[in-house]
Design an enzyme around this catalytic site. Structure first.
Site, PDB file in Angstrom:
ATOM      1  N   GLY A  44       0.792  -1.186   0.062  1.00 13.23           N
ATOM      2  CA  GLY A  44       0.266   0.038   0.063  1.00 13.23           C
ATOM      3  C   GLY A  44       0.976   1.201   0.041  1.00 13.23           C
ATOM      4  O   GLY A  44       0.844   2.161  -0.671  1.00 13.23           O
ATOM      5  N   HIS A  45       1.868   1.378   0.948  1.00 14.29           N
ATOM      6  CA  HIS A  45       2.542   2.289   0.821  1.00 14.29           C
ATOM      7  C   HIS A  45       3.618   2.686  -0.505  1.00 14.29           C
ATOM      8  O   HIS A  45       3.821   3.846  -0.951  1.00 14.29           O
ATOM      9  CB  HIS A  45       3.622   2.268   1.930  1.00 14.29           C
ATOM     10  CG  HIS A  45       3.472   2.242   3.296  1.00 14.29           C
ATOM     11  ND1 HIS A  45       3.307   1.123   4.048  1.00 14.29           N
ATOM     12  CD2 HIS A  45       2.851   3.456   4.085  1.00 14.29           C
ATOM     13  CE1 HIS A  45       3.058   1.617   5.460  1.00 14.29           C
ATOM     14  NE2 HIS A  45       2.284   2.740   5.411  1.00 14.29           N
ATOM     15  N   GLU A 156      -6.078   6.301   0.796  1.00 14.48           N
ATOM     16  CA  GLU A 156      -7.341   6.432   1.181  1.00 14.48           C
ATOM     17  C   GLU A 156      -7.869   5.595   2.069  1.00 14.48           C
ATOM     18  O   GLU A 156      -9.285   5.598   2.984  1.00 14.48           O
ATOM     19  CB  GLU A 156      -8.063   6.321  -0.051  1.00 14.48           C
ATOM     20  CG  GLU A 156      -8.250   7.286  -0.882  1.00 14.48           C
ATOM     21  CD  GLU A 156      -9.228   7.173  -2.246  1.00 14.48           C
ATOM     22  OE1 GLU A 156      -9.883   6.139  -2.275  1.00 14.48           O
ATOM     23  OE2 GLU A 156      -9.288   8.031  -3.021  1.00 14.48           O
ATOM     24  N   ASP A 158      -7.036   5.491   5.188  1.00 13.99           N
ATOM     25  CA  ASP A 158      -7.279   6.436   6.268  1.00 13.99           C
ATOM     26  C   ASP A 158      -7.932   7.603   6.007  1.00 13.99           C
ATOM     27  O   ASP A 158      -7.314   8.663   5.712  1.00 13.99           O
ATOM     28  CB  ASP A 158      -5.731   6.606   6.874  1.00 13.99           C
ATOM     29  CG  ASP A 158      -4.943   5.421   7.514  1.00 13.99           C
ATOM     30  OD1 ASP A 158      -5.488   4.845   8.111  1.00 13.99           O
ATOM     31  OD2 ASP A 158      -4.014   5.381   6.912  1.00 13.99           O
ATOM     32  N   GLN A 192      -4.721  -3.344   3.289  1.00 11.92           N
ATOM     33  CA  GLN A 192      -3.062  -3.264   3.880  1.00 11.92           C
ATOM     34  C   GLN A 192      -2.979  -2.416   4.617  1.00 11.92           C
ATOM     35  O   GLN A 192      -3.307  -1.226   4.556  1.00 11.92           O
ATOM     36  CB  GLN A 192      -2.362  -3.429   2.522  1.00 11.92           C
ATOM     37  CG  GLN A 192      -2.529  -4.686   1.697  1.00 11.92           C
ATOM     38  CD  GLN A 192      -1.536  -4.903   0.692  1.00 11.92           C
ATOM     39  OE1 GLN A 192      -0.723  -4.050   0.661  1.00 11.92           O
ATOM     40  NE2 GLN A 192      -1.697  -5.994  -0.053  1.00 11.92           N
TER      41      GLN A 192
HETATM   42  O1  PAF Z   1      -0.845   7.372   7.922  1.00 12.53           O
HETATM   43  C1  PAF Z   1       0.189   7.465   8.770  1.00 12.53           C
HETATM   44  O2  PAF Z   1       1.180   6.733   8.484  1.00 12.53           O
HETATM   45  C2  PAF Z   1       0.409   8.589   9.645  1.00 12.53           C
HETATM   46  O3  PAF Z   1      -0.689   8.867  10.419  1.00 12.53           O
HETATM   47  C3  PAF Z   1       1.246  10.035   9.132  1.00 12.53           C
HETATM   48  C4  PAF Z   1       0.252  10.469   8.407  1.00 12.53           C
HETATM   49  C5  PAF Z   1       2.733   9.558   8.436  1.00 12.53           C
HETATM   50  C6  PAF Z   1       1.438  10.911  10.273  1.00 12.53           C
HETATM   51  O4  PAF Z   1       2.331  10.341  11.241  1.00 12.53           O
END
Ligand code: PAF
Length: 292
Positions: A44-45, A156, A158, A192
């Site tokens: 996902g990242h 999305e 989060d 994920q």
């Molecule tokens: O989604 C995340 O991993 C965290 O909430 C973020 C946006 C990096 C802020 O710490």
């Protein structure tokens, strides 16, 4: 192969070193795409990194487990930290630069300034984690000031976080374009998340019910079913599937996150359905759009 993937990945740990890279890029007329993360990276990242690459000349990822978004008793201490694995993944993904600040770099000694996106931070997840979005907005504002990106990409998955950040950027006039990255899912639909690492084998088998329940609910809503009925069905589905408790299943306006009426079909347009529920000691969240 993109020639940039062959370059070594630069790693910086201070704001000054980060800004040196960013200044050089900008002096050459290059734009910067930023993916803030807390590490324990997964596909996902990496899809967010891909999106940043599509939307800017250079790609920067930060890895910082932000203490301000964890309440006492939450998983700050045990949150997975896998720096070597993360760096290998980012190098393979063709990211140009990684920012790995220490806590003192993000929150200099005696630091007392917070960013609060009022209202929107207090709904949904904000009811169950009242500190959370204040911690997120504060660290993201600080990261934006450190990195000065042109574009920033947030998942999305989060969804409330994404909307809170959009609102903060609008209200404070950060010169950053925010892009949402589609949720990456396992074969059974589970979104994920780094926290999926906490699930036992049995819990992992049950976890797909979060997507199944929300998906069924979004189909029913788009066909005109009443939100009150659909929410009860989704909650029952989750509890039947082994979830210990449900914090919420909520239907909201996709921009403001304001609750939509429970006793009338979803109005034409696009709404968002969000859910949060506990599987053992792990809290899972997910969301889907609802279109009529
Ligand atoms: O989604 C995340 O991993 C965290 O909430 C973020 C946006 C990096 C802020 O710490």
């Amino acid at each position: 192969m993109n020639s940039r993937t062959e370059k070594p990945l630069a790693v910086v740990r201070t704001r000054a070193a980060l800004q040196q890279h960013v200044r050089t890029w900008k002096a050459e007329g290059e734009t910067v795409g930023f993916v803030p993360t807390m590490g324990a990276l997964h596909a996902g990242h990496l899809s967010l990194v891909e999106k940043a690459k599509e939307n800017a000349d250079r790609t920067l990822t930060s890895i910082f487990v932000n203490p301000a978004q964890f309440a006492p008793g939450e998983d700050f201490e045990t949150y997975p930290r896998r720096e070597d694995d993360d760096l290998a993944l980012l190098k393979a993904a063709g990211c140009d630069l990684v920012y790995l600040p220490a806590v003192a770099e993000m929150y200099p000694d005696g630091s007392v300034t917070d960013v609060r996106v009022n209202g929107m931070s207090d709904l949904l997840d904000g009811i169950y984690r009242p500190h959370f979005f204040y911690g997120v907005a504060t660290v993201v504002a600080r990261l934006f000031l450190h990195a000065q990106p042109d574009v920033a990409v947030f998942g999305e998955k989060d969804y409330q976080q994404l909307q809170v950040i959009r609102r903060m950027v609008r209200d404070l006039g950060f010169p950053v374009r925010i892009i949402g990255g589609e949720t990456r899912r396992d074969a059974d639909g589970l979104a994920q998340s780094s926290r999926n690492l906490y699930l036992s084998a049995d819990e992992r088998r049950a976890a797909g019910a979060m997507f199944a329940a929300l998906h069924r609910a979004s189909v029913r809503l788009s066909q005109g079913a009443l939100p009150s009925d659909v929410r009860s069905e989704a909650q029952a589905h989750l509890l039947r599937s082994g979830f210990a408790s449900v914090d919420y299943v909520a239907l909201v306006d996709q921009d403001t996150l304001a609750a939509l009426p429970d006793d009338a079909p979803v109005p034409p347009g696009t709404a968002r359905l969000l859910g949060a529920a506990w599987l053992g000691r792990t809290r899972l969240i997910d969301n889907l759009s609802v279109t009529r």
